[in-house]
Design a protein around this motif. Sequence first.
Motif: not given
Lengths: 333, 311
Positions: A190, A193, A248, A251, A282, A286
């Motif tokens: 998280i 990203f 991620a 991204g 993303a 996930s």
Amino acid sequence: MERVDLMRSARFRAEREADWRRLEELVTRAERRGMQAMGYAEARDLAASYRQATTSLAIAREISLDRALLDYLEALTARAYLSVYAPQERVGGIVWRFLTATAPQAMRRSWFFVLLGFLCMGLGVLVGYLLYLENPAWYYVFMPPSLGDGRGPDSTTEYLRSIIYDADPDASGLGAFATFLFSHNTRIAIFVFGLGVFACAPAILLTFYNGLSLGAFLALHVERGLGWDLGGWLSIHGVTEISAICIACGGGLQLGAAVLFPGQRTRKDALRLAGHDAVKLALVASVMLIVAAMLEGFGRQLVQDMTTRYTIGWCVGALWLAWFALGGRGRSA
Amino acid sequence: MIFRRRKDKKKKPGIAEAGTLMPPEGVALNLAIAGVGVRLAAQITDVLITLVAMVCILLLMGLLKLTGPQTFFAVAMLLFFVIRVPYYVVSELAWNGQTLGKKLMKIKVVSHDGRSLTTHALVLRNLMKEAEVFLPGTLLLSLDEATPTASLIALGWVGMVFAIPLLNRYRMRLGDMMAGTHVIHLPQPILLKDLAAEKPVEAEKDFVFLSHQLDHYGAFELQTLEALLRAEGNPVTDSALLSRKRTLAAIVEKIRRKIGYAEPVPEHDHARFLKAFYAAQRGHLEQRQLFGDRRADKHHATNGTETEGAE
């Protein structure tokens, strides 16, 4: 008879008021029950009356000074506009389209950034590995104390082995799944990203740092002759999980690149454009993280054999690769 | 072009913020932009709704013995996450840019470019919500004296999240900017009756205004008078009635002096006089407008040359 005495704008209003009321009624119905529930005639009427209302609004702005009328028409037109141009897609269709077409296409379009993400991670692993071989004290620098389960250069080889092959029945199942999902790596993904927006640097650094600790961890086990066993322990979920972090990162880098090098566009526009693919990356990451958490929560405790662990891990990895490489080729979207 | 834009900017402050939206039909719509406060309220409502849903499911799982005390917190976090992420996207897709909290607050997400909301935009703005709202939120909850740097970073982040919407006119947060959306107050279409259409014959018989008498005021004064006359219909208490009568008398007196209306107006005719004046003034201004002579306010005569140059 009376109409003759009215001024132009009042006449304009009197002639059209019934149509506006009808539109108001249609809009209310569309908002309450959705366009899908409306019949053909009603939907057609809604669109047609909406366009009439926009014309009325344009005319009223020219000829009328009646604030009440202008406000009403503006509000009515806006409400009608919002229901006419409401998104008409179904959730199931969107999910299906994402899985079969848009996600792999986005992955292929941004292959360069994904590659950069993997490169950051790979370099980190290499540097961490070499540094540990040079001096094991680096291990304490790179490794967050909470992560290694007390494993370090001081622990015995037997202890290291026991963690790799340990079927602890309490630690499997849903609870473990949840714990793993919110463990270290998800947070890293998280952050990687989200931080990409700030000119790439935090994303690169964080991925590199993550690689460093992984490299040191790997070197610790290789030094004790446990390299292959650790490989199996990591592979079963790590192939998916570490790839997810790299994606991620890709991204995030895409967003950061848009901020750094917007080209002819404004930064805001560039960011919006880059967001199209970055957000799909993303989402892919996930999805992969959830799969990884499942593998980690259920698979790793159940499968104790090294070869099977390798097979599962890399087969899942190959499946991801096949999805990215082959998915969504059929359509020319 | 440049000059006109600057002029617009000068006029804007003070007036309620309204953003312009250009639908494909090409008639611009001015919609009031939802402020940070109302959006925060909607957000809190949504968080509460998802929290309640989470607690319900958690209790159910606890009853079915699916979760134990040691994994309770992790499962709770997971559930909250699993519920809230699709909640925002799916509800905004299904209800055209409104979650339950937004429905309650009567606000709505719209596409900044006037087209329909795309799935991509909704997914993006709600994924960014994770980074913008929930991440700093959980960071704030886990603030700790032992880690001053982490706390400072968390505080800085929260400050930034709040500052970004305040710094742009459309009150967009970062996710809005990336998705190309902003949030508006849902306009309520209420059609009030036309003041000029009420018994025009009778009113015009009693009060006659000459053309030069109607040259003094512009649209702004006309619409202020309209608002006043509309408020006239509301029921009031006795004391308010007295002050209202006094206001009416003052206004009638002012208008009479300004336009040079010689004949005195008896007190019981004040409201009718204003209504007649409103109708006559509106007819006059609308006619001028048809001929390309827009009069924004009573200063139209003094800066008339300037606006003519600009047009």
